[in-house]
Write an enzyme that holds these catalytic residues in place. Structure first.
Site, PDB file in Angstrom:
ATOM      1  NE  ARG A 101      -1.168   2.555   2.779  1.00 58.03           N
ATOM      2  CZ  ARG A 101      -0.637   3.688   3.216  1.00 58.03           C
ATOM      3  NH1 ARG A 101      -0.584   4.763   2.441  1.00 58.03           N
ATOM      4  NH2 ARG A 101      -0.105   3.755   4.435  1.00 58.03           N
TER       5      ARG A 101
ATOM      6  CG  HIS B 137       8.974   7.648   5.353  1.00 56.02           C
ATOM      7  ND1 HIS B 137       8.388   7.925   4.144  1.00 56.02           N
ATOM      8  CD2 HIS B 137       8.018   7.024   6.077  1.00 56.02           C
ATOM      9  CE1 HIS B 137       7.140   7.500   4.127  1.00 56.02           C
ATOM     10  NE2 HIS B 137       6.886   6.946   5.302  1.00 56.02           N
TER      11      HIS B 137
ATOM     12  CB  CYS C 264       4.688  11.287   1.873  1.00 57.36           C
ATOM     13  SG  CYS C 264       3.231  12.290   2.266  1.00 57.36           S
TER      14      CYS C 264
ATOM     15  CG  ASN D 284       7.568   3.442   4.161  1.00 55.72           C
ATOM     16  OD1 ASN D 284       6.928   3.855   5.101  1.00 55.72           O
ATOM     17  ND2 ASN D 284       7.108   3.514   2.906  1.00 55.72           N
TER      18      ASN D 284
END
Length: 321
Positions: free
Chosen positions: A23, A219, A250, A259
């Site tokens: 995701r 991240h 993001c 991440n």
């Protein structure tokens, strides 16, 4: 509500790692990933020992076209029975859509940004509006027998507003707990945290949120992701989110890279003698598959170097200090 124990007792040293690449990772990819490839990669992650995987999002398809096939992915994956499937839900309409697919997932994540500006840019609402809806949505999630997870984004700084007061972040976390959240994650959405702050923050969060699983989401935007994870661990945090291949970032704003890599995080913990439950080799294989599927080099260190290969005489020995 089940109570989560944030302590490590005796000689047991273990962390829990949730995979968010399908995701949080995929949503940042500019080219559409075929549904069949997503399903294959998620299945590979399930075979690597991951027990919780964030599979899909119920954000509007026009907002995140990459995740528009979330229902098809949820229905198509074939994971072991003990692997929990998690979905991200932005609002009540998203929850309505998600509950139509209730049989295909086990956990639901609701979220807010600690920064007003980021929250508006991300979901076009004030923080107060979001939290008002969270209270209503949380009850529905719990009533459905789902695990209610929460995320406070921009917990460690906002690219628009700068420093975010920790009191604001912890107040939002307490509101989530009051709404029924069993787990609360703190997101370093654009990689602004540092190890010293991570240590202080997670010690405070664990103290403020007894019985709640406290999760770290870092991240690697500025190369401090693993250092922050280590600092959070030493402060008592034993639950982490990461993304295979260091995928992600993001969408708001641009330039916020991925991440921390699941395989790098697992490798670090394994070398420290901390159990993750993961087959590191299989996680690396999944990341290499993602790299081939996307047709570009990923940022993970472990997919280049592989696991640490100790000689037979060194295995089982402690390294000198």
């Amino acid at each position: 509500m089940p109570q989560y124990d944030n302590t490590i007792e005796g000689e047991t040293r273990r962390v829990h790692i949730r995979e968010v690449g399908p995701r949080d990772g995929f949503q940042n990819e500019p080219e559409t990933i075929p549904t069949s490839d997503k399903i294959r990669l998620i299945n590979a992650l399930g075979r690597a020992g991951l027990k919780r995987i964030e599979v899909a999002s119920f954000v509007r398809p026009d907002v995140l076209p990459q995740l528009a096939d979330g229902v098809e992915v949820l229905r198509g994956i074939d994971l072991p029975d003990d692997v929990a499937r998690q979905v991200l839900i932005p609002n009540s309409r998203g929850l309505d859509n998600a509950l139509r697919q209730r049989e295909y997932f086990d956990e639901a994540t609701l979220f807010v940004s600690a920064s007003q500006t980021h929250n508006r840019k991300n979901i076009n609402r004030t923080v107060e509006e979001t939290m008002g809806e969270v209270r209503r949505m949380g009850k529905r999630v719990v009533d459905e027998g789902l695990r209610f997870c929460a995320v406070v984004a921009t917990s460690f700084g906002c690219p628009y507003e700068g420093r975010v007061p920790p009191e604001r972040v912890l107040d939002l976390a307490e509101q989530f707990a009051e709404a029924g959240a069993m787990e609360i994650g703190f997101g370093d959405t654009t990689g602004m945290c540092n190890p010293a702050y991570a240590s202080r923050f997670f010690a405070a969060a664990i103290e403020r949120l007894p019985g709640i699983e406290v999760t770290a989401h870092f991240h690697n935007t500025r190369g401090q992701g693993l250092a922050n994870a280590y600092a959070a661990f030493e402060a008592g945090c034993h639950s982490f989110e990461s993304s295979f291949g260091e995928l992600g970032g993001c969408p708001v704003p641009k330039g916020s890279t991925g991440n921390i890599a699941t395989e790098d995080l697992a490798s670090m913990f394994h070398e420290m003698g901390v159990d993750t439950g993961l087959d590191l080799g299989r996680v690396i294989e999944a990341a290499l598959d993602a790299q081939a599927t996307l047709g570009r080099k990923l940022s993970s260190h472990s997919i280049v170097a592989g696991p640490v290969a100790w000689s037979p005489r060194d295995r089982g020995r402690s390294l000198p200090c």
